[in-house]
Each structure stands twice: as C-alpha cells, then as structure tokens.
Design an enzyme around this catalytic site. Structure first.
Site: not given
Ligand code: ARG
Length: 463
Positions: A161, A282, A288, A295
C-alpha cells in the site's frame, strides 16, 4: 500511370481511376513500405520455388531474382520511388520489377495473392521484433542483476500500500523485476514459436491449382512449416495480437518500475540518483533534476496497450477470410512495438547507471515500525505466544513507540514490559534492520544470502 488511367495491376476491368478520397483511404504504402525487405524475401522464395516446381521457367526465375536484387538495392540505397497510386508495398515492388526486367515480372504473382503475401511479410516482421525484444530484455535483466549483486545487503523499506511494511534488500527488489522480464521473454519466445507457420502459397483464400511446394518456401523463409488451412492463413492476425499482448504486459512491468524510479528519485525519498545522461533539468527551476525518461517509459504503456486494443476491436467481427480492415493492423502495431523497443532501451540505460543512496534507504527503513512483524514473530518463538496474541501485543508496543515519538528499538525494556512482562532484552536482537532481513531465509525470501544465490542463478541463465 496517374489515377485517371486506373491501376495498372487490375487495369483490365476498370475504366476509371480511383477518386482522390478513395486513394487516400485505400493507400498503405506510407506505412507498409516498412515491410519491403520481407516482401522481397518472400518473392525470392516464391520465384525459386515456382521454377523448381516447373511452374515458371528457370530463365524467368533468374530474371526475377536478378530484378529483385536491383529493387532491394534501390530500397536500401533510398532511391526507390514509392508510388501512392500503386497502393501498397506489394504492388510497388512488383511494378518496379516490371520496369526493370519486363515480362518475366508478370509471372511472379502465379499461385500467390497479396493476401498471403501480406500475412507472410507481416509475420516475418513480427518474428524479428519478438526476437529483438527477447534480446533487449536480456540486456535489461543483466543490468538489474548487476545492481542486485552490488546491493544484496542494501536495506530498504519494503512496501505494501506504499506504506512501510517490512525491510527488504534493494537487491531483492531488483530481482523481482528480473522475474517479471523473464516471463515477458517467455511470452515473446512462445509467440515466436507459434508464429512459425508460413502463410505463403495460401493465395487469395482457397489455395492454388498450381503444383507449388509450400514446404520449400516455408523453410526458405525460416518458418518451420506451412499453415494447414488457407482460409485461416490469410485471415489470421493472432501473431500480431500475441506480440502486442506480450508487449502490453511487458510495458506494464516497465511502467511499474518507471513509477518506482520516479518515486525513488524524488527529494522526499532520495533513494536513487539517475545518471546525468538520463535526467533533464528545468528551464526555470535550477534545482530540478527530472526523471523524464522514466516518466516517458511509464507513459509509453498507454500507446502500447492502445495498439492491442485497436487490433482486437478491428478483428473482432471479421468473417473469413481476408478483409481490407486488416490493412489497419500495421500502424498501431508498428507504433506500439517501436514504443516498446525504445522503452526497454531507456529503462536499461537508467538501471545500468543509477546510483543507490544506501544511507537514505536505510534511514527510511528504520522509520515506520518496519520490524513490527519481527517483534511479533519473536513473541511467538520466545514466549510461545499464539501469533494473533503476539500481533495484538506488538500493536500496543507500536502505539507506545508512536506516543514516545521513537521507533520500536527506541523503547526501553521497562516500557516494553509494561505491555508484556515476559519480554526479555533478547528482543532487541530482532528489532535491527540487518537482523530482520537476514532472518528472511525461506526460499524466495529477501535475506542477503538468498539474494546472492539468486544473483548467481541469473548470472548463469544470462551468460
Ligand atoms: N495492403 C493490403 C493489406 O495491408 C494488402 C492485401 C490487399 N489485399 C487485397 N485483396 N486488397 O492488408
């Protein structure tokens, strides 16, 4: 040869050429040119066989073979002109062959049809892709096994979980994916075997009256045998469905691993660092470091599953045998299989060079009462308590630790004995992370010794 004069391949019956919209909906050369090499291979095998069976003369066959070499050259060199008015790859190649060698080219289509041709070409293509995935996944497995061998005793929190559950080793976690990709490889290899029958010579749907030798063309093309039913042979696209099903399952596995990488690379987890060559920055936020490749691997699963869905829906109501609907099988399949190919390669690159932050994994594992099960097991073993009672006592110790704001091993013996007087100092042995993972020695469990044994097993399998 414009649309006004009709198609030179069936000119006889047609007075008029196709409407521009008809051509637009009918044409497949824009994407099926990708099957050019397979189409030529099929034609070579067919021409040779026709001549061996005395259906065409030796001279015509050698002219055809010479011409096919020339066509292949043009395609490889990029000088071949693909014509949309010739609809698809089969007619483009045959028309060019006629330009190059004249009349003998017209004998090549004896005893075959575009229906068995396209089934053969596409099956050859799919068989190649299946083997390519098998190889690609073996590379990915090697990268994972390598990480596992370096992290056989690297403790991390194991989750259920996405809540800290029990400590595991990072090596064990990597090997979980090795198992998944092994099953994917098994599916691709099974699909390759089942796609081992050659459709060539089934002709349009009913077979042919020419005395052809389908065994010969099957062998020449690397198939194990010819298909046994001509209707099935031209109507079957199971081999694409199986490739896409296997691809979809594999894409889901990749997507799950990609999601873990996204989580692990976040500042909040900080479990792993991706190599620079697999990260992006970024343009506005200098701090970043984004896991874009992960992704995108996660996202590719969408178009791969989409390809499978398209094909299932396209096929589901088609009566025997060939219908033009089936021309719509190629774009989704090419797109999905290309996406999988790239996803496997990107994942391999990320896994190969990712750096593990052992301290962050350990710190995280020591939070969240991850050794509560070890404590309950100790109560069972040392005090002969029924497991359900031990579970209850452990629950109250977790609550006590929560009140105190510490982990289980932060409780004093007195505080423990307040919940269960029979607890002794020995309990502290099992509350440590290393002891916890070391104790999980059941077959398939996370203990470092088990992980090392599994690493060895996989190194041998993948050698
Ligand atoms: N371009 C067609 C396809 O991809 C080839 C077969 C066409 N056959 C036919 N009878 N029109 O399926």
């Amino acid at each position: 040869m414009g649309s006004k004069t009709g198609n030179e391949m069936w000119g006889g019956r047609f007075a008029d050429g196709p409407d521009a919209i008809m051509e637009a909906i009918n044409v497949s050369i824009d994407f099926d040119q990708r099957l050019a090499i397979q189409d030529i291979a099929g034609s070579r095998a067919h021409a040779q066989m026709l001549s061996d069976c005395a259906v065409i003369s030796r001279d015509d066959a050698s002219e055809i073979l010479r011409g096919l070499d020339l066509v292949e050259q043009e395609i490889v060199n990029g000088t071949f002109v693909f014509r949309r008015d010739l609809e698809d790859i089969h007619m483009n190649i045959e028309a060019r062959l006629r330009d190059l060698i004249g009349t003998p080219a017209g004998r090549l289509h004896t005893g075959r049809s575009r229906n068995d041709q396209v089934a053969t070409d596409f099956k050859l293509h799919i068989r190649e892709r299946l083997m390519q995935f098998d190889q690609g996944l073996a590379e990915l497995q090697r990268a994972l096994v390598n990480q596992a061998s370096q992290n056989a005793d690297t403790v991390m929190p194991g989750f259920t979980h996405l809540q800290s559950a029990q400590p595991v080793t990072f090596g064990h976690h990597c090997l979980a994916y090795v198992e998944m990709f092994a099953r994917d490889r098994g599916r691709f290899c099974d699909a390759h075997t089942r796609a081992g029958q050659s459709p060539l010579g089934s002709a349009a749907l009913a077979g042919t009256s020419f005395p052809i030798n389908r065994e010969q063309t099957a062998k020449a093309l690397g198939f194990t045998e010819p298909t046994r039913n001509s209707l099935d042979a031209v109507a079957d696209r199971d081999f694409v469905l199986e490739a896409l099903s296997g691809a979809s399952i594999c894409a889901v596995h990749l997507s799950r691993l990609a999601e873990e990488i996204v989580i692990w690379t976040s500042a909040q987890f900080n479990f792993v660092k991706l190599p620079d060559k697999f990260s992006t920055g970024s343009s506005i936020m200098p701090q970043k470091r984004n896991p874009d490749a992960a992704e995108l691997v996660r996202a590719k699963s969408g178009r791969i599953i989409g390809g499978l869905t398209s094909l299932l829906v396209m096929l589901k109501g088609l009566p025997m045998a060939y219908s033009k609907d089936m021309q719509e099988d190629k774009e989704p399949a090419f797109d999905a299989l290309d996406a999988l190919d790239l996803a496997i390669a990107a994942m391999t690159g990320m896994i190969r060079d990712l750096t593990v932050n052992k301290q962050a994994m350990r710190d995280s594992a020591s939070k969240g009462f991850a050794t509560a099960t070890d404590l309950a097991d100790w109560l069972v073993r040392a005090l002969n308590m029924p497991f359900r009672d031990a579970h209850h006592v452990t629950g109250s110790l977790v609550a006590a630790a929560e009140r105190k704001g510490c982990d289980l091993d932060g409780l004093t013996l007195d505080e423990m004995q307040a919940e269960e007087p029979r607890i002794t100092a020995d309990v502290f042995d099992v509350l440590g992370l290393d002891n916890s993972v070391k104790s999980r020695t059941s077959f398939g469990g996370t203990s470092p010794d088990n992980v090392r044994a599994q690493v060895k097993y996989w190194q041998e399998q993948l050698a």
